[in-house]
Structure formats: structure tokens, C-alpha cells
Design a protein around this motif. Structure first.
Motif, PDB file in Angstrom:
ATOM      1  N   UNK A   1       0.588  16.183  18.774  1.00 39.58           N
ATOM      2  CA  UNK A   1       0.471  14.983  19.006  1.00 39.58           C
ATOM      3  C   UNK A   1       1.395  14.545  19.877  1.00 39.58           C
ATOM      4  N   UNK A   2       2.242  15.491  20.750  1.00 41.63           N
ATOM      5  CA  UNK A   2       3.164  14.902  21.659  1.00 41.63           C
ATOM      6  C   UNK A   2       4.317  14.316  21.291  1.00 41.63           C
ATOM      7  N   UNK A   3       4.915  15.012  19.899  1.00 42.08           N
ATOM      8  CA  UNK A   3       6.149  14.474  19.393  1.00 42.08           C
ATOM      9  C   UNK A   3       7.105  15.222  19.556  1.00 42.08           C
ATOM     10  N   UNK A   4       8.522  15.081  19.698  1.00 38.50           N
ATOM     11  CA  UNK A   4       9.566  16.139  19.539  1.00 38.50           C
ATOM     12  C   UNK A   4      10.075  16.013  18.166  1.00 38.50           C
ATOM     13  N   UNK A   5      10.090  17.127  17.340  1.00 42.04           N
ATOM     14  CA  UNK A   5      10.446  17.091  16.023  1.00 42.04           C
ATOM     15  C   UNK A   5      12.210  17.452  16.051  1.00 42.04           C
ATOM     16  N   UNK A   6      12.890  16.560  15.820  1.00 45.26           N
ATOM     17  CA  UNK A   6      14.325  16.842  15.914  1.00 45.26           C
ATOM     18  C   UNK A   6      14.959  17.510  14.740  1.00 45.26           C
ATOM     19  N   UNK A   7      14.467  17.610  13.521  1.00 45.21           N
ATOM     20  CA  UNK A   7      14.718  18.367  12.243  1.00 45.21           C
ATOM     21  C   UNK A   7      13.867  18.019  11.024  1.00 45.21           C
ATOM     22  N   UNK A   8      14.223  18.539   9.995  1.00 47.01           N
ATOM     23  CA  UNK A   8      13.644  18.361   8.819  1.00 47.01           C
ATOM     24  C   UNK A   8      14.637  18.222   7.728  1.00 47.01           C
ATOM     25  N   UNK A   9      14.509  17.434   6.733  1.00 40.24           N
ATOM     26  CA  UNK A   9      15.333  17.225   5.549  1.00 40.24           C
ATOM     27  C   UNK A   9      14.389  17.241   4.394  1.00 40.24           C
ATOM     28  N   UNK A  10      15.002  17.967   3.280  1.00 44.63           N
ATOM     29  CA  UNK A  10      14.172  18.029   2.083  1.00 44.63           C
ATOM     30  C   UNK A  10      15.016  17.840   0.828  1.00 44.63           C
ATOM     31  N   UNK A  11      14.494  17.591  -0.424  1.00 39.70           N
ATOM     32  CA  UNK A  11      15.415  17.478  -1.475  1.00 39.70           C
ATOM     33  C   UNK A  11      15.716  19.136  -2.048  1.00 39.70           C
TER      34      UNK A  11
END
Length: 210
Positions: free
Chosen positions: A142-152
Motif C-alpha cells: 500500500x506504499x507504507x514503510x514498516x518501521x517495526x513490530x511489537x507484540x505481547x
């Protein structure tokens, strides 16, 4: 960080979000059998723990991912938690479906996501990483830059880490499988003699019981 890992693990154990059934294993969507199941979405029903998870995720984001524009939750487990995090941080929120809607606009991403947005992804739990990284790819498409992910929570499987590395996605979690087992034994939630079987499953989950 170790204090947070232990505290979140203890909180999930307190609300009985963890189930251990070596004799009646759970079946995952991947087809894997598991003697252990963590339903951390149950935390949403407990205001004190819900707030602790929200605040801890916000702290993790602000510490490790300071530059982002939008929070994205992964459907369905992280929609509520992602929205709570976005609300506290004062950021826009979207969520990513597992598949496009079969009616209406056929959206895969719900909400307004400006092109070239820097997106911080919130997930509830990471096992193999497949569904989480599918959401990452949808955001990138969709044209976004994913900077990272957090999870529980994460099971910490090597295959998942390899997949995140290959996708160039940094993952940080509040707690993990080893911390959960340690807290469970300490509290008497599980017996110490159960540990060898649970640790053996963790080493090669795809072949367990096959």
C-alpha cells in the motif's frame, strides 16, 4: 526488560490465559500440534492487565521505534490492543485484515493510510510469523514503510526469527515462551517435571507428535 517479561507473564498466568495440555494438544492453523496455548487476548477483559499491556507496548515503541506516523493492528487479535496503543500515543490507527473483504470496497487495510506513511505494527502473538509478516507485506504494497513490530508474546521459534530477518522487520515483544515457563513453575501453575516435555516441543514444534 526482564522485569517486564516476568510481570506480563505473571499477569497472563493470573487470569489463566495460558493452557497446558500435553495429553490433549491444541492444533494450530499451521497444522502443528502444541501442548501449550497462550490466549493473551483474554487480557482485554481485565482492566488492570489491559492497561499494563497497553502501557508496556507504548513504552517499548517509544524506546525502540521513535520515528513513525501510524499504528497498525493485525486482525483480529491485535485490533483492540493496537487501537488502545494508538489512542494513548495520539497516533492514527488502521488495521490489516487477513484477506480482503468479499463485499463493499474489498479493503485489506481498514482506516486511512496515507501513502509513504511510516507504520508501527502491533501484534498480539507471534508463532511462526506467517500472518504477522503477511500484514507487513500488505502495508508495504500500500506504499507504507514498516518501521517495526511489537507484540505481547512470542514463542521465539528460530523459523519465525529467520522469517522476520529475511523480511527486514525488527520485532520486539513484552514476554516470551521461556519467561512464561519460568513464571509458571515459580507460581506453581505448572509442575517442574512438565518442563522437559514443554522445552522439547519448543525445539521442534513442526515434528512434535508426528
Amino acid at each position: 526488560m526482564e522485569d517486564i517479561k516476568k510481570a506480563i507473564a505473571q499477569g497472563l498466568l493470573k487470569i489463566e490465559a495460558v493452557k497446558v495440555r500435553p495429553d490433549q494438544p491444541f492444533t494450530w492453523a499451521s497444522g502443528w500440534f502444541s501442548p501449550f496455548y497462550c490466549d493473551n487476548r483474554k487480557a482485554l477483559s481485565y482492566p488492570e492487565l489491559r492497561g499494563q499491556v497497553r502501557d508496556s507496548l507504548c513504552d517499548l515503541i517509544e524506546k525502540d521505534f521513535p520515528e513513525y506516523d501510524v499504528i497498525a493492528g493485525v486482525a483480529t487479535g491485535a485490533i483492540a490492543q493496537g487501537a488502545l496503543v494508538a489512542d494513548k500515543l495520539g497516533k492514527p490507527f488502521v488495521y490489516v485484515r487477513s484477506a480482503p473483504k468479499d463485499h463493499g470496497m474489498a479493503n485489506l487495510i481498514e482506516g486511512y493510510l496515507p501513502e509513504n506513511s511510516r507504520v508501527m505494527v502491533v501484534e498480539d502473538l507471534v508463532s511462526t510469523g506467517g500472518s504477522s509478516l503477511k500484514a507487513v507485506q500488505a502495508l508495504r504494497n500500500a506504499g507504507a514503510t514498516v518501521v517495526g513490530m511489537v507484540a505481547s508474546f512470542t514463542y521465539g521459534f528460530p523459523t519465525a526469527q529467520e522469517a522476520f530477518d529475511a523480511a527486514d522487520v525488527k520485532l520486539e515483544t513484552l514476554t516470551d515462551y521461556n519467561s512464561m515457563l519460568a513464571a509458571a513453575v515459580e507460581s506453581g501453575y505448572i509442575k517442574e517435571e512438565s518442563l522437559p516435555a514443554l522445552e522439547e516441543w519448543r525445539k521442534n514444534p513442526s515434528q512434535w507428535m508426528k
